[in-house]
Design an enzyme around this catalytic site. Sequence first.
Site, PDB file in Angstrom:
ATOM      1  N   LYS A  16       0.835  -1.216   0.000  1.00  0.00           N
ATOM      2  CA  LYS A  16       0.000   0.000   0.000  1.00  0.00           C
ATOM      3  C   LYS A  16       0.870   1.266   0.000  1.00  0.00           C
ATOM      4  CE  LYS A  16      -2.378  -0.897   3.763  1.00  0.00           C
ATOM      5  NZ  LYS A  16      -1.886  -2.221   4.224  1.00  0.00           N
ATOM      6  N   ARG A  91     -10.066   0.502   8.546  1.00  0.00           N
ATOM      7  CA  ARG A  91      -9.502  -0.821   8.772  1.00  0.00           C
ATOM      8  C   ARG A  91     -10.486  -1.704   9.526  1.00  0.00           C
ATOM      9  NH1 ARG A  91      -3.706   0.284   8.522  1.00  0.00           N
ATOM     10  NH2 ARG A  91      -2.521  -1.650   8.654  1.00  0.00           N
ATOM     11  N   ARG A 130      11.254  -6.379   5.231  1.00  0.00           N
ATOM     12  CA  ARG A 130      11.122  -4.942   5.526  1.00  0.00           C
ATOM     13  C   ARG A 130      11.698  -4.598   6.907  1.00  0.00           C
ATOM     14  NH1 ARG A 130       5.251  -2.182   5.013  1.00  0.00           N
ATOM     15  NH2 ARG A 130       4.874  -3.126   7.039  1.00  0.00           N
ATOM     16  N   ARG A 136      11.179  -1.350  11.445  1.00  0.00           N
ATOM     17  CA  ARG A 136       9.899  -1.202  12.159  1.00  0.00           C
ATOM     18  C   ARG A 136       9.752  -2.317  13.179  1.00  0.00           C
ATOM     19  NH1 ARG A 136       4.861  -0.013   8.243  1.00  0.00           N
ATOM     20  NH2 ARG A 136       3.836  -1.226   9.852  1.00  0.00           N
ATOM     21  N   ARG A 148      -1.053  -9.310  13.215  1.00  0.00           N
ATOM     22  CA  ARG A 148      -1.519  -8.322  12.232  1.00  0.00           C
ATOM     23  C   ARG A 148      -2.333  -8.995  11.137  1.00  0.00           C
ATOM     24  NH1 ARG A 148       3.879  -5.664  10.971  1.00  0.00           N
ATOM     25  NH2 ARG A 148       2.847  -4.322   9.441  1.00  0.00           N
TER      26      ARG A 148
END
Length: 190
Positions: A16, A91, A130, A136, A148
């Site tokens: 996204k 969401r 990532r 992160r 998640r």
Amino acid sequence: MSGKNIILFGPPGAGKGTQAAKLVKRLKVPHISTGDMFRAHLKNQTALGNKAKEYMDQGALVPDEITIGMVRERLSQQDVQEGFLLDGFPRSTPQAKSLDNILSDLAISIDKIINISISDQEIIKRLIKRAKIEGRTDDADESIIKNRIDTYKSQSEPCLAYYRPLGIVIDIDGIGSKRKVFNRIKRILK
Ligand code: ADP
């Protein structure tokens, strides 16, 4: 081109953020990412940021009483008048309903929802990668990633059913290079 009030939807790691960056450049509309907004608050050590972190670090949704006010405030700014790209909001179905209220107060509506999908296996692979690049904390731990994914399936995905009857959801295959996925999006926006 049709209206430029767009939601970018999809599980964590669907791309996204990457596609949003390309898309806002093309459409010349602001990129409104709730994840980025929370991370900016966190960086600035605001009370909102510190509260949000408790939930982000578990892979859970930040409570609506924090998130919705923040989005309402952002959407009331002048720069969204020619369109906007919402990334990571709504969401959940309650958030989708709140967004309807916010937008109806502003006398605007959503034109398109771009739903990018990838498999669970691909999500895990991408987020682990990532974590190494961006650092992160919510990407670093496989159990947080699993939460998640669960949060996405139980709370986020159902909100697509809220929008499908409106005929504004466009499904995009998120597998392939960044450029390939962007070409798919460009094609449907023409
Ligand atoms: P990703 O799509 O990779 O999960 P985001 O940057 O969009 O990343 O979101 C990171 C985290 O921020 C989410 O896991 C969640 O805790 C929080 N968050 C982002 N958007 C929302 C939202 N609309 N409602 C509640 N929490 C949110």
